[in-house]
Design an enzyme around this catalytic site. Structure first.
Site, mmCIF file in Angstrom:
data_model
loop_
_atom_site.group_PDB
_atom_site.id
_atom_site.type_symbol
_atom_site.label_atom_id
_atom_site.label_comp_id
_atom_site.label_asym_id
_atom_site.label_seq_id
_atom_site.Cartn_x
_atom_site.Cartn_y
_atom_site.Cartn_z
ATOM 1 N N GLU A 279 0.830 -1.206 0.000
ATOM 2 C CA GLU A 279 0.000 0.000 0.000
ATOM 3 C C GLU A 279 0.859 1.248 0.000
ATOM 4 O OE1 GLU A 279 -3.496 -1.594 2.964
ATOM 5 O OE2 GLU A 279 -2.761 0.434 3.205
ATOM 6 N N CYS B 262 3.329 8.374 1.178
ATOM 7 C CA CYS B 262 3.766 7.476 2.241
ATOM 8 C C CYS B 262 3.927 6.086 1.618
ATOM 9 C CB CYS B 262 2.710 7.457 3.348
ATOM 10 S SG CYS B 262 3.077 6.247 4.617
ATOM 11 N N CYS C 80 5.091 -7.231 8.069
ATOM 12 C CA CYS C 80 6.070 -6.726 9.037
ATOM 13 C C CYS C 80 6.205 -7.726 10.185
ATOM 14 C CB CYS C 80 5.598 -5.380 9.587
ATOM 15 S SG CYS C 80 6.801 -4.626 10.699
ATOM 16 N N CYS D 183 3.549 -4.977 16.266
ATOM 17 C CA CYS D 183 2.882 -3.957 17.091
ATOM 18 C C CYS D 183 1.378 -4.255 17.190
ATOM 19 C CB CYS D 183 3.092 -2.568 16.507
ATOM 20 S SG CYS D 183 4.832 -2.137 16.343
ATOM 21 N N CYS E 249 -1.429 -2.512 14.958
ATOM 22 C CA CYS E 249 -1.125 -2.379 13.536
ATOM 23 C C CYS E 249 -1.651 -3.553 12.716
ATOM 24 C CB CYS E 249 0.384 -2.272 13.367
ATOM 25 S SG CYS E 249 0.900 -2.237 11.662
ATOM 26 N N GLY F 98 5.779 -2.180 7.174
ATOM 27 C CA GLY F 98 7.177 -2.596 7.307
ATOM 28 C C GLY F 98 7.963 -1.716 8.247
ATOM 29 N N GLU F 99 9.069 -2.269 8.737
ATOM 30 C CA GLU F 99 10.001 -1.508 9.579
ATOM 31 C C GLU F 99 11.198 -1.170 8.684
ATOM 32 O OE1 GLU F 99 10.645 -0.029 12.639
ATOM 33 O OE2 GLU F 99 12.555 0.300 11.651
ATOM 34 N N SER G 69 10.403 6.372 9.450
ATOM 35 C CA SER G 69 9.813 6.066 10.747
ATOM 36 C C SER G 69 10.286 4.700 11.248
ATOM 37 C CB SER G 69 8.296 6.061 10.561
ATOM 38 O OG SER G 69 7.679 5.477 11.653
ATOM 39 N N LEU H 174 6.914 5.889 19.420
ATOM 40 C CA LEU H 174 7.112 5.633 20.845
ATOM 41 C C LEU H 174 5.865 4.959 21.443
ATOM 42 C CD1 LEU H 174 9.256 6.056 23.033
ATOM 43 C CD2 LEU H 174 8.185 8.243 23.569
ATOM 44 N N HIS H 175 4.749 5.622 21.325
ATOM 45 C CA HIS H 175 3.424 5.083 21.679
ATOM 46 C C HIS H 175 3.196 4.744 23.146
ATOM 47 C CE1 HIS H 175 2.829 5.238 17.471
ATOM 48 N NE2 HIS H 175 3.512 4.149 17.185
ATOM 49 N N ASN I 66 -6.595 4.763 14.596
ATOM 50 C CA ASN I 66 -7.775 4.307 13.855
ATOM 51 C C ASN I 66 -8.251 2.991 14.449
ATOM 52 O OD1 ASN I 66 -8.153 6.182 11.619
ATOM 53 N ND2 ASN I 66 -6.161 5.484 10.914
ATOM 54 N N CYS J 17 -3.387 1.812 8.143
ATOM 55 C CA CYS J 17 -2.662 1.314 6.983
ATOM 56 C C CYS J 17 -2.475 -0.190 7.132
ATOM 57 C CB CYS J 17 -1.343 2.036 6.772
ATOM 58 S SG CYS J 17 -0.131 1.755 8.044
HETATM 59 S S1 SF4 Z 1 4.377 -1.759 10.214
HETATM 60 FE FE1 SF4 Z 1 5.150 -0.374 11.812
HETATM 61 S S2 SF4 Z 1 3.500 -0.288 13.305
HETATM 62 FE FE2 SF4 Z 1 3.113 -2.073 12.006
HETATM 63 S S3 SF4 Z 1 4.042 -3.813 13.092
HETATM 64 FE FE3 SF4 Z 1 5.565 -2.994 11.674
HETATM 65 S S4 SF4 Z 1 6.759 -1.551 12.871
HETATM 66 FE FE4 SF4 Z 1 4.870 -1.920 14.004
#
Ligand code: SF4
Length: 343
Positions: free
Chosen positions: A91, A104, A111, A115, A118, A158-159, A190, A214-215, A289, A332
């Site tokens: 996406e 973006c 990923c 998290c 997510c 993704g990270e 990010s 951070l969250h 969201n 997302c």
């Molecule tokens: S895409 Fe970002 S928010 Fe989602 S699991 Fe991976 S690192 Fe975490």
């Protein structure tokens, strides 16, 4: 076959030499790929047919296909679902702002960071993207919208720092003067907080913006939301942020998703203020969201406002992220998940 769109101009020059072609052809070819955004060698009409044929034989030319697009009736934000050559789905989001257009992009298919808030984490990591596949998202959006992109955010699925080498190459290609020539300052990466890679990135001394997700303001709470917190403590993260600023003089952005009743209480705000007040930073509050697969709800307006207030009283630079494309989809990663469920 080697991926030609991921070569730097220097590397392309030596490839062209190996093919027995004149050196100036490398720059022409590079500009076709990264400035004129050609979708195939066939479009490169001022290159000799024989060279185009050789390239087709020797190299892979990545391209992506639009599968779906949702456009917001409120603000014109577009969410694209793209299919890569191997059928993987990613996406990308296009946002129109007064100061320019922003895209973006995703850096991986799925990923592995897990998290809790997510949607991209639900299916795990399938694979990392190549530099060209990251660029292709920007190129495709430019071609589809017919408008120039001025800002790029690597904040989709993704990270990015889990795909470090590809990310670095992507940055060099995107900011290259023979390509789209996007300024490093207009690029944000990010991360969920991979400390060793953050330190390594600081040493590259780039002028990009680093955004840290951070969250949570305590290790305990962060561990509930982000498994990566089991590996790196908030204290280690703050040290890495300090180092990043020292090396680059670039202000860090802290992303803080507000989840109703989970991390939006007054004590959360106080701790966050304590952590960030002596850092050169900016805090971005993101009302999360809702995700169907998780039980997360958005924080209420009053809670968001008082959270922001607490930070501001401590002299912290803070904004609430304007929700873009509220009507087109939730978090997302959801468009991709829904499409996969249909397949
Ligand atoms: S895409 Fe970002 S928010 Fe989602 S699991 Fe991976 S690192 Fe975490």
């Amino acid at each position: 076959m080697q991926d030609i769109k991921s070569f730097t101009l220097e590397e392309l020059k030596s490839e062209i030499e190996k093919l027995g072609e004149k050196p100036f052809r490398a720059k022409q070819l590079y500009q076709w790929m990264h400035q004129k955004l050609a979708r195939s060698f066939d479009e490169m009409t001022n290159l000799p047919f024989s060279l185009r044929e050789k390239c087709t034989r020797e190299y892979e030319y990545t391209s992506i296909k639009e599968v779906k697009m949702q456009e917001s009736a409120i603000d014109g934000t577009r969410k694209y679902l793209f299919e890569l050559k191997d059928g993987s789905l990613v996406e990308s989001v296009w946002m129109k702002y007064k100061h320019g257009n922003s895209v973006c992009i995703s850096s991986q298919v799925g990923c592995r960071m897990g998290c809790a808030f997510c949607a991209s984490a639900i299916g795990g990591l399938e694979r990392s993207l190549t530099p060209s596949e990251m660029l292709d998202q920007i190129y495709a959006v430019t071609l589809l919208t017919g408008e120039r992109v001025s800002n790029v955010v690597v904040m989709g699925t993704g990270e990015p720092l889990d795909n470090y080498d590809a990310l670095l190459r992507f940055i060099r290609l995107l900011t290259d003067e023979n390509g789209l020539h996007i300024s490093q300052r207009n690029l944000t990466v990010s991360t969920c907080g991979l400390v060793p890679q953050m330190l390594k990135l600081a040493d590259e001394q780039l002028q990009i913006t680093l955004a840290l997700s951070l969250h949570a303001s305590s290790d305990e709470k962060r561990k509930e939301l982000m498994p990566v917190a089991n590996k790196y403590s908030i204290a280690e993260l703050m040290e890495a942020c300090r180092y990043y600023f020292e090396k680059t003089k670039r202000r860090i952005t802290f992303e803080y998703s507000l989840v109703g009743g989970v991390n939006d209480r007054p004590e959360d705000a106080e701790r966050l203020a304590e952590l960030t007040k002596d850092l050169n930073c900016h805090v971005n509050l993101i009302p999360v969201n809702p995700i169907k697969e998780r039980d997360f709800v958005q924080s209420k307006g009053a809670e968001i406002a008082s959270f922001k207030n607490k930070l501001e009283k401590n002299g912290i630079n803070v904004t609430i992220r304007r929700e873009m494309g509220r009507d087109i989809d939730g978090a997302c990663g959801q468009l991709r998940r829904r499409q996969k469920a249909l397949q």
